[in-house]
Design a protein around this motif. Structure first.
Motif, PDB file in Angstrom:
ATOM      1  N   TRP B  68      57.529  20.116  34.683  1.00 32.42           N
ATOM      2  CA  TRP B  68      56.594  21.234  34.508  1.00 32.42           C
ATOM      3  C   TRP B  68      55.974  21.188  33.111  1.00 32.42           C
ATOM      4  CZ3 TRP B  68      54.081  24.649  37.314  1.00 32.42           C
ATOM      5  CH2 TRP B  68      53.515  25.755  36.702  1.00 32.42           C
ATOM      6  N   TYR B  69      54.655  21.284  33.057  1.00 27.68           N
ATOM      7  CA  TYR B  69      53.955  21.289  31.774  1.00 27.68           C
ATOM      8  C   TYR B  69      53.889  22.719  31.244  1.00 27.68           C
ATOM      9  CZ  TYR B  69      50.195  21.051  28.391  1.00 27.68           C
ATOM     10  OH  TYR B  69      49.463  21.155  27.235  1.00 27.68           O
ATOM     11  N   VAL B  70      54.539  22.956  30.122  1.00 26.26           N
ATOM     12  CA  VAL B  70      54.521  24.297  29.525  1.00 26.26           C
ATOM     13  C   VAL B  70      53.212  24.456  28.767  1.00 26.26           C
ATOM     14  CG1 VAL B  70      55.637  25.896  27.950  1.00 26.26           C
ATOM     15  CG2 VAL B  70      57.021  24.383  29.382  1.00 26.26           C
ATOM     16  N   ASN B  71      52.366  25.314  29.270  1.00 21.38           N
ATOM     17  CA  ASN B  71      51.014  25.454  28.747  1.00 21.38           C
ATOM     18  C   ASN B  71      50.979  26.499  27.631  1.00 21.38           C
ATOM     19  OD1 ASN B  71      48.253  26.119  28.406  1.00 21.38           O
ATOM     20  ND2 ASN B  71      47.819  25.344  30.459  1.00 21.38           N
ATOM     21  N   THR B  72      50.555  26.054  26.448  1.00 18.64           N
ATOM     22  CA  THR B  72      50.413  26.970  25.304  1.00 18.64           C
ATOM     23  C   THR B  72      49.027  26.809  24.688  1.00 18.64           C
ATOM     24  OG1 THR B  72      51.330  25.287  23.830  1.00 18.64           O
ATOM     25  CG2 THR B  72      52.889  26.873  24.735  1.00 18.64           C
ATOM     26  N   SER B 274      38.672  34.463  39.211  1.00 18.56           N
ATOM     27  CA  SER B 274      38.362  35.135  37.943  1.00 18.56           C
ATOM     28  C   SER B 274      36.897  35.076  37.546  1.00 18.56           C
ATOM     29  CB  SER B 274      39.212  34.517  36.816  1.00 18.56           C
ATOM     30  OG  SER B 274      38.897  33.152  36.650  1.00 18.56           O
ATOM     31  N   ARG B 298      47.776  21.552  38.550  1.00 19.10           N
ATOM     32  CA  ARG B 298      49.014  21.116  37.910  1.00 19.10           C
ATOM     33  C   ARG B 298      48.683  20.127  36.792  1.00 19.10           C
ATOM     34  NH1 ARG B 298      53.842  22.514  40.734  1.00 19.10           N
ATOM     35  NH2 ARG B 298      54.920  21.356  39.152  1.00 19.10           N
ATOM     36  N   GLY B 302      45.552  24.122  33.783  1.00 18.27           N
ATOM     37  CA  GLY B 302      46.140  25.296  34.411  1.00 18.27           C
ATOM     38  C   GLY B 302      47.166  24.895  35.438  1.00 18.27           C
ATOM     39  N   PRO B 303      47.974  25.853  35.855  1.00 11.13           N
ATOM     40  CA  PRO B 303      49.121  25.541  36.690  1.00 11.13           C
ATOM     41  C   PRO B 303      48.865  25.630  38.192  1.00 11.13           C
ATOM     42  CG  PRO B 303      49.264  27.817  35.968  1.00 11.13           C
ATOM     43  CD  PRO B 303      47.994  27.245  35.368  1.00 11.13           C
ATOM     44  N   TYR B 304      47.768  26.271  38.597  1.00 17.08           N
ATOM     45  CA  TYR B 304      47.621  26.632  40.002  1.00 17.08           C
ATOM     46  C   TYR B 304      47.209  25.452  40.868  1.00 17.08           C
ATOM     47  CZ  TYR B 304      47.526  31.074  37.628  1.00 17.08           C
ATOM     48  OH  TYR B 304      47.834  32.126  36.816  1.00 17.08           O
TER      49      TYR B 304
END
Lengths: 397, 397
Positions: B68-72, B274, B298, B302-304
């Motif tokens: 999982w890529y932790v997005n910051t 959005s 992914r 973004g994660p979606y």
């Protein structure tokens, strides 16, 4: 059984810990907790989150269990409302059976607290309320259900409805509902004065559906604010949908949001992709209590949805353009602890002293759990195991 | 094997029929067709739809297969673009491996035709293009892949990029890409003149990313229109995203939409909840070709998402507030035959003479198939069985 020890969980996706629940409350979170005869469940490293909170739905009217409903309804709000009453009659829809079906499906998805708006109208009177109240009784210990007496077909335009709402409150509904005082009822003063009077009489709160957009919605919000001030009902009046808080004119919408904060007006959203909606971050910054719900689904209104509040957290994230992991955590909070707070439940949290409502979800992180919303491994309500592997232990009727 | 007989299917959710594919084309649809030695698959009453069409994605940059890529990442477009180049370098991301992973995941979801925008920039030059072209070669007969040479990091602001785009077209990219001529490249004239010149030189079309909203997007659209007229490239220039077509000012947005119809400018959407987006019904009424895609997913943006175009049909429906079954059928068309038409593929349809791309989906009706988007039973590309029960037959690397 209201005692349970969950081992090897990752609370909110963090480091592994055990979670001990006694008498339905979380009494300890830590490493290697002693079981002391309490039943043990191994989370095998899964993420533990609080019970999901569906703060806005309509348990009495999904068509779950029926063949696919072919929707040919017209474009207006009134088309959908009239069509629904007709279909209900034609199907002989049983609100108890339908609310059991939906509630147990939601339990399978990890929902442990629901606020439902139940139709009260002069066609069916209090039958739907009785059905949902029976479901509430049967599901004590499985899922908490809070009931809003909801004048779906209008209040002022259908004489006799106010009296039914009054009776509904006497029967045990928790909150008085309302619906688009201008757009639907064409008499905002009459509508709002009536529901505030019923709420005051019974000492209960209000949760009003406000789909009215733009300046019309802003006007209705102002009329609601005026009545909160006049009655001293700060903290007791919530607004669902509140599309007008998404008005592009920043000055107008910010004034409304600031007043929601000042008068402690909780806002509930269903994060519909097609509408302007209250912004999660903006409400958060203003300190407005904020919850989310799945709304009605698989009903005569529309085909979408399934009751999954983890999927709703994803939709809330997509609607609010949340991409960072810290932002996704905010979306999950709205669908759990934050939503419960907006319903005046202060102990719905994954912490010592919190209610023993725990859901084990799949994923490396909270973000992945939201985005993939895979079947829930385990759902625990006040220490009771109520669902496993995506399905409630109690069979749906 | 490019011959196949599918029995007991319900084409588009209608009455049961057999579907015969010979030499990769549908040669007959009807009752009790003779197999004549052709392999037979029993659909057991499932709905048959055309192959799903993902008309806008980024095969080269998902992080599928990674933790999982932790997005910051920061809030600006340039934050995301710079972050992505850095992460790619850090991970040593292999565009061939990533595009294989995503393509085969999409095949499992029933996608048989993809248009992908592949990053071309002065950091990685043509490496990503080479990787995706290798994937395209390896997946011939499994999924068709159309490649847009995409200047993700800007064109005028990064000298040397135009030359790389030119080389990309010589190497075999199908279309020239572009990106926000004002917002990103700060030189709309330079940007558009450059990509039109490269497209003209190679006799190819254009598909330009236009995220610019409101009047800025409208301005860029007008500059695109001017160049289509000047070059005679009617029907050859598509616009992706085109948020400005969702401008609330009806006069402004309708003029843009009408010009898209006049100049035959296909529009591709990802239906983001959005943003303001082009309206499905409005484009349909104007006769504008319209496709949809999953966009990148992914990834560092973004994660979606997951590549599922049936789920995208649901999001398209939710975004456009489509509730009726006939409206849901329109959403599915955009994600199948209509999207292919927008990519100039005229035979991607479930009819005699159409390409033998068939997906068997679950549900009583097309609406239910979209809303529940359960695992696909069978995916057929030009008569070849390429996936069963939600997974491609070919293993992902």
């Amino acid at each position: 059984m209201t005692d349970l020890l969950i081992t090897n969980a990752r609370p909110m996706g963090g480091m592994k810990a055990d979670i001990l629940i006694k008498d339905g409350r979380i009494t300890a979170i830590g490493e290697k907790l002693a079981a002391d005869g309490v039943p043990v469940e191994d989370a095998a490293g899964r993420i533990a989150i609080p019970g999901l909170v569906d703060a806005h739905t309509h348990l009495d009217k999904s068509l779950l269990g029926y063949p696919w409903y072919v929707n040919t309804v017209g474009p207006l709000l009134i088309d959908k409302i009239d069509n629904e009453r007709n279909v209900k009659r034609e199907y002989g829809l049983d609100a108890h059976v339908q609310s059991m079906r939906q509630s147990l499906q939601s339990v399978g998805y990890g929902t442990t607290l629901i606020r439902t708006h139940v139709d009260i109208d002069t066609d069916q009177a209090l039958v739907a309320l009785e059905g949902v109240m029976e479901t509430r009784r049967q599901l004590v210990g499985v899922v908490e259900i809070e009931i809003v007496a909801f004048p779906q077909s209008g209040l002022m335009r259908r004489p006799g409805t106010a009296e039914l709402l009054d009776k509904a409150m006497a029967m045990g509904a928790d909150l008085v509902g309302g619906l688009d005082p201008c757009g639907m009822d064409r008499d905002p003063k009459g509508h709002l004065d009536t529901i505030f009077a019923i709420a005051e009489k019974h000492g209960k709160g209000i949760d009003i559906h406000l789909h009215e957009g733009g300046e019309l919605g802003a006007f209705s919000m102002e009329m609601i604010f005026e009545r909160i001030r006049a009655t001293g009902m700060q903290g007791k009046v919530a607004v669902s949908h509140a599309f007008c808080l998404g008005l592009p004119d920043w000055n107008v919408s910010q004034a409304l949001i600031d007043t929601c904060a000042e008068l402690d007006v909780p806002i509930f959203t269903t994060a519909p992709p097609s509408r302007e909606v209250p912004s999660l971050k903006r409400l958060h910054a203003a300190g407005v209590r904020f919850g989310a719900g799945v709304d009605g689904f698989r009903d005569t209104w529309g085909p979408y949805g399934n009751g999954d509040m983890l999927e709703r957290a994803m939709l809330l994230g997509m609607k609010n353009n949340l991409r960072r992991d810290d932002e996704l955590a905010m979306a999950l909070d709205v669908c759990t602890t934050g939503g419960a707070l907006a319903m005046d439940r202060h102990a719905h949290a994954l912490k010592v002293g919190g209610r023993g409502d725990i859901v084990l979800v799949e994923g490396e992180s909270v973000g992945e759990a939201i985005v993939t919303h895979q079947p829930r491994k385990l759902v625990v309500t006040a220490g009771n195991i109520v669902a496993r592997d995506g399905a409630s232990l109690r069979a749906r009727p």
